[in-house]
Design an enzyme around this catalytic site. Structure first.
Site, PDB file in Angstrom:
ATOM      1  N   LYS A 121       0.810  -1.211   0.000  1.00 55.94           N
ATOM      2  CA  LYS A 121       0.000   0.000   0.000  1.00 55.94           C
ATOM      3  C   LYS A 121       0.847   1.267   0.000  1.00 55.94           C
ATOM      4  O   LYS A 121       0.338   2.361   0.179  1.00 55.94           O
ATOM      5  CB  LYS A 121      -0.909   0.010   1.225  1.00 55.94           C
ATOM      6  CG  LYS A 121      -1.830  -1.189   1.318  1.00 55.94           C
ATOM      7  CD  LYS A 121      -2.671  -1.129   2.582  1.00 55.94           C
ATOM      8  CE  LYS A 121      -3.584  -2.338   2.699  1.00 55.94           C
ATOM      9  NZ  LYS A 121      -4.396  -2.289   3.949  1.00 55.94           N
TER      10      LYS A 121
ATOM     11  N   CYS B  57       2.574   2.064  15.134  1.00 56.08           N
ATOM     12  CA  CYS B  57       1.838   0.951  14.531  1.00 56.08           C
ATOM     13  C   CYS B  57       1.619   1.313  13.073  1.00 56.08           C
ATOM     14  O   CYS B  57       2.583   1.531  12.347  1.00 56.08           O
ATOM     15  CB  CYS B  57       0.549   0.666  15.291  1.00 56.08           C
ATOM     16  SG  CYS B  57      -0.493   2.102  15.578  1.00 56.08           S
TER      17      CYS B  57
END
Length: 904
Positions: free
Chosen positions: A265, A365
């Site tokens: 991505k 994260c």
């Protein structure tokens, strides 16, 4: 008010927690209120955002129309109407009032406390300058500075307006570094440790992508962060700390596969070849969708238990109370506790690296506002005692959750959805097929339109509160606030009564839209409510002891105020779910005391439903699987002789107790054997007269049962002994005929107390084994038939069967591997030796019950017409006449010391 079709319905029945009372239901703009008749109970006020699910059930045969409400506080109540029209109007009204079109329609924008709250500084309780100044930024160290690069939220819309960055890094460098981080969330300071200048910074994932992009500015920023304790302007000592190892860490909270998959991505994780100052560690915390599904399984288990209990109460008309039908297996399968355990493990890693290793940690994260907020805030809670006070905890939430952009609006699902309002399909015969299809299409369009934001919901802040509760339960004297304070926070997270948890970013709270004042001026902060004297008195922890957090204390148990929670000690927060500890976590079963006269029955599996506290000083034997073990109800101290304990019990006239493990995975609450290093020893008892058998030493029969070949093969028969009195009589009878021990006074070649020797020193079973007539002992070729005890003589320690530690009396049968020791009918005190050359005698013995049934031999009593095919008689061959292929021998010449044969 247009959404309210009916504002009041009288004479309805409310069923909650098994009690059904009549009253009146009221619908207001922001609350569903139920007032009980005759004021039997306190009024029930339910804010609409607190409703998580409404089920409209079909009309019953009695003409009743029930509505079932599920709340986010894990409560369930039903409202039963006598008219279907009233139920339909209430259902539609609650749906339109709950499914909000805008956050500005929520209760917080119309709530005005009456009387006003005594405090009104909740929105200003957190000041970045004051808080980071308390940590030492600008005073203890000059390595960090405050920048206004995001003062108008144009640099990063999801970050706070005040950022703390390294002094050596310019704002221009930050502008370039922001292009390399997701959502421009660059690494910035969130905590500076009070003892060693180690830091905790947070960011989002780097935009590495498939092309393996890199950013020199981002690498320089992280390198400078990892060297802030060596800054020339810093007052920190550059001398190393004794026992500390510099291990700067980049913590990626995601599983490794998820982090690598994000490269497709355009994102990903750091390439550590470019970050020489640190190491990277993956924590393996799952994403928001896994957390949502995990909690949904917990909620489903609670709902099934409530529905089952309600059906039981209806069938039995309230005759049963206090029944727990909660499926604890379903709770554990949800994985909720496992997720909490992984989070606490990550907290320990970061806490140790900061406090013990005096090193820096960068946490991220994916976007840095979910798992990053959890890890950052929980670690600071363990490192700094200030955050364990009420004021400090409020500042911690303001700093690491509200200002750093946790998406409270999306994660909490404040706007709800029509998906959570379920009604039976309406059947109207007057509609044509085209009208029905058009109505179905319109309903599906509305449903999809209202579900667009549901996939963003996740109990991230709820999970944070549960993790705080785990640490608070493990260290109850270290927190100024109690469990109720956390429950109040959870309630107001979803009540939407205050504006604190309504928005996704600090920018949305502090800036107005369309000329309207900002939300912080239009709503009340939850801290004003929680800091009121009335609430403060109920939220204080009476066992709080701040002296335990003194960093200068030199007591043996001093920890400088730094906590390391146990990630294995995780339990459900049962108060939050409205259950009891026993229901959700199982009963605490203490270890049994040393009481020999007691007879302990079969111990059911306690792995899932109960916690067995087993003393650590009980030695653990090698588990033989699901097998019964005969042993005292208590345990003997380390190094003691277990058979001596058995003798002590039998000498008092009390039979030893029996404890059996009914499942291979059951916890070993009873440990029958003693372990010394790597040697497995089963010692015989010293010779003392026994009241039951004055001529036989006590403990010999106990050792026979413990070490005999049949003890580990009787789990089936042990299961069949369901009658406790029958089992007790059998055990007493078994102990009545205690057999002789190897240490018989008539023989002098064997000591009375002896350990089993090492296998390397064991001779072959066939060597030196003599029959009474002096001939070599015969070897049985059919292992299913055991030899007679009368034909076996006493053997020396270095010869014969090494596992047979005693001589058996001639008037008692041996325990064959296939015998049923609990079946009295098959026991015979006058059993004769089995002749291998007399098949008739073998058949007679089987038919008489003196031997176990052999399916290959058909007794005459079973059928007279069934004929057995001829088979050669059983032969007993000596080792010299055995016709076998050569087998590898041991170092001492033993061909098969265990007598079980070699594999093919």
């Amino acid at each position: 008010m247009d959404a309210i079709r009916i504002s009041k319905v009288e004479d309805v029945l409310c069923t909650k927690a098994g009690a059904a009372l009549k009253g009146t239901i009221h619908l207001t703009t922001h609350h569903l209120i139920f007032r009980y008749d005759d004021n039997k109970e306190k009024e029930m006020w339910t804010p609409y955002p607190l409703i998580s699910l409404v089920n409209r059930l079909p009309q019953t045969l009695q003409g009743q129309c029930p509505l079932t409400f599920h709340t986010r506080t894990f409560e369930i109540f039903s409202i039963t109407f006598t008219k279907e029209s009233d139920a339909s109007d209430v259902f539609e009204s609650v749906k339109e009032l709950t499914v909000a079109l805008s956050v500005f329609h929520l209760y917080a924008f119309s709530y005005q406390p009456n009387p006003p709250l005594p405090t009104n500084n909740g929105w200003s309780i957190y000041s970045p300058r004051e808080e980071f100044g308390r940590m030492g930024v600008g005073t203890r160290t000059k390595a960090w500075r405050l920048t206004d690069i995001n003062k108008d939220y144009s640099f990063c819309p999801t970050y706070p307006s005040k950022l703390i960055v390294p002094t050596k890094i310019s704002d221009t460098t930050l502008q370039y570094a922001a292009k390399y981080r997701s959502k421009c969330r660059i690494p910035v300071l969130t905590y500076l440790h009070w003892s060693n200048y180690a830091s905790i910074t947070r960011s989002s994932q780097p935009m590495v992508g498939i092309t393996q992009n890199r950013s020199i500015q981002d690498e320089k920023l992280i390198e400078t962060i990892f060297q802030t304790h060596h800054a020339p302007e810093s007052r920190a000592s550059n001398s190393p700390v004794y026992g500390a190892t510099t291990t700067n860490l980049i913590i990626d909270a995601r599983p490794t596969a998820n982090a690598v998959a994000n490269t497709a991505k355009g994102a990903g994780t750091e390439i550590m070849e470019h970050y020489k100052e640190g190491k990277k560690l993956y924590l393996g915390i799952d994403h928001i969708h896994a957390m949502r599904e995990s909690l949904a399984k917990v909620v489903e288990a609670l709902r099934e238990a409530d529905n089952l209990l309600a059906s039981i109460n209806n069938d039995l008309s309230g005759q049963i109370s206090g029944v727990s039908v909660l499926d604890r297996q379903a709770l554990r399968r949800s994985g909720w506790l496992r997720h909490l355990s992984i989070v606490l493990e990550g907290i320990n890693i970061i806490t140790r690296n900061v406090h013990v290793n005096s090193s820096h940690v960068l946490i991220h994260c994916s976007d840095g506002w979910d798992r990053t907020s959890q890890l950052s805030s929980l670690t600071q809670l363990c490192l700094d005692p200030f955050y364990r006070t009420i004021r400090g905890f409020e500042i911690l939430i303001e700093k690491d959750w509200l200002s750093f952009g946790h998406k409270f609006l999306d994660r909490s699902g404040h706007l709800s959805s029509e998906k959570f309002f379920v009604s039976p399909p309406e059947t109207n015969s007057g509609n044509t097929g085209a009208e029905a299809a058009q109505g179905f299409l319109a309903s599906m369009q509305n449903r999809f339109a209202s579900q667009s934001h549901i996939k963003e919901t996740s109990p991230i802040f709820h999970q944070f509160l549960e993790a705080v509760r785990q640490i608070q339960r493990q260290a109850p004297e270290r927190f100024e606030f109690n469990e109720r304070f956390l429950r109040q926070l959870y309630y107001h997270l979803y009540s939407c009564q205050f504006g604190t948890f309504l928005f996704n970013t600090e920018k949305e709270r502090r800036t107005g839209e369309g000329g309207n004042p900002p939300p912080i001026e239009r709503t009340i902060s939850v801290w004003d409510f929680l800091n009121s004297p009335e609430e403060m008195a109920q939220n204080m922890n009476p066992s709080y002891n701040p002296s335990l957090d003194d960093p200068t204390s030199r007591s043996p148990d001093a920890d400088m105020g730094v906590l390391f929670p146990n990630p294995k000690d995780i339990r459900f927060w049962y108060e939050l779910y409205g259950r009891t500890d026993d229901e959700m976590n199982g009963r605490n079963i203490p270890a049994p005391a040393i009481r020999f006269p007691d007879v302990v029955g079969l111990i059911e599996s306690t792995e899932d439903d109960a916690r067995v506290d087993t003393p650590s000083n009980i030695p653990l034997p090698p588990s033989p699987g699901s097998t019964p073990c005969i042993l005292p109800a208590g345990h003997s101290p380390a190094g003691s002789d277990i058979t001596s304990t058995l003798h002590a019990s039998s000498s008092a006239g009390n039979p030893p107790a029996i404890a059996a493990r009914s499942h291979p995975s059951s916890r070993d609450s009873f440990r029958p054997f003693s372990m010394s290093g790597s040697a497995f020893s089963m010692k015989t008892a010293t010779s003392h007269p026994s009241p039951t058998s004055p001529n036989r030493p006590a403990g010999s029969r106990a050792q026979e049962l413990l070490s005999g070949p049949g003890v580990f093969g009787r789990s089936v028969w042990d299961r069949l002994s369901s009658n406790a009195s029958a089992a007790l009589s059998v055990v007493q009878d078994a102990y009545g005929g205690v057999t002789k021990e190897r240490g018989d006074p008539t023989t002098t070649e064997t000591p009375k107390t002896e350990e089993l020797q090492n296998r390397n020193y064991l001779t072959s079973w066939s060597e030196d084994m003599q029959q009474p007539n002096g001939a070599p002992a015969a070897r049985v070729t059919n292992p299913s038939i055991s030899t007679s005890p009368s034909s076996a003589s006493h053997t020396s320690p270095n010869s014969g069967n090494p596992w047979t530690s005693m001589e058996v009396a001639n008037n008692r049968p041996t325990l064959s591997f296939y015998d049923n020791p609990w079946d009295i009918s098959t026991r015979s005190d006058t059993q004769q030796p089995v002749s291998a050359t007399n098949p008739t005698q073998l058949s007679d013995d089987i038919s008489s019950g003196s031997l176990p049934f052999d399916p290959t031999v058909v007794p005459h009593s079973m059928s007279k017409t069934i004929h057995v095919s001829p088979r050669p008689p059983l032969e007993f061959k000596t080792p010299e006449t055995l016709e076998q292929p050569p087998r590898p021998s041991s170092s001492n010449g033993s061909t098969d010391p265990l007598g079980v044969g070699f594999g093919p």
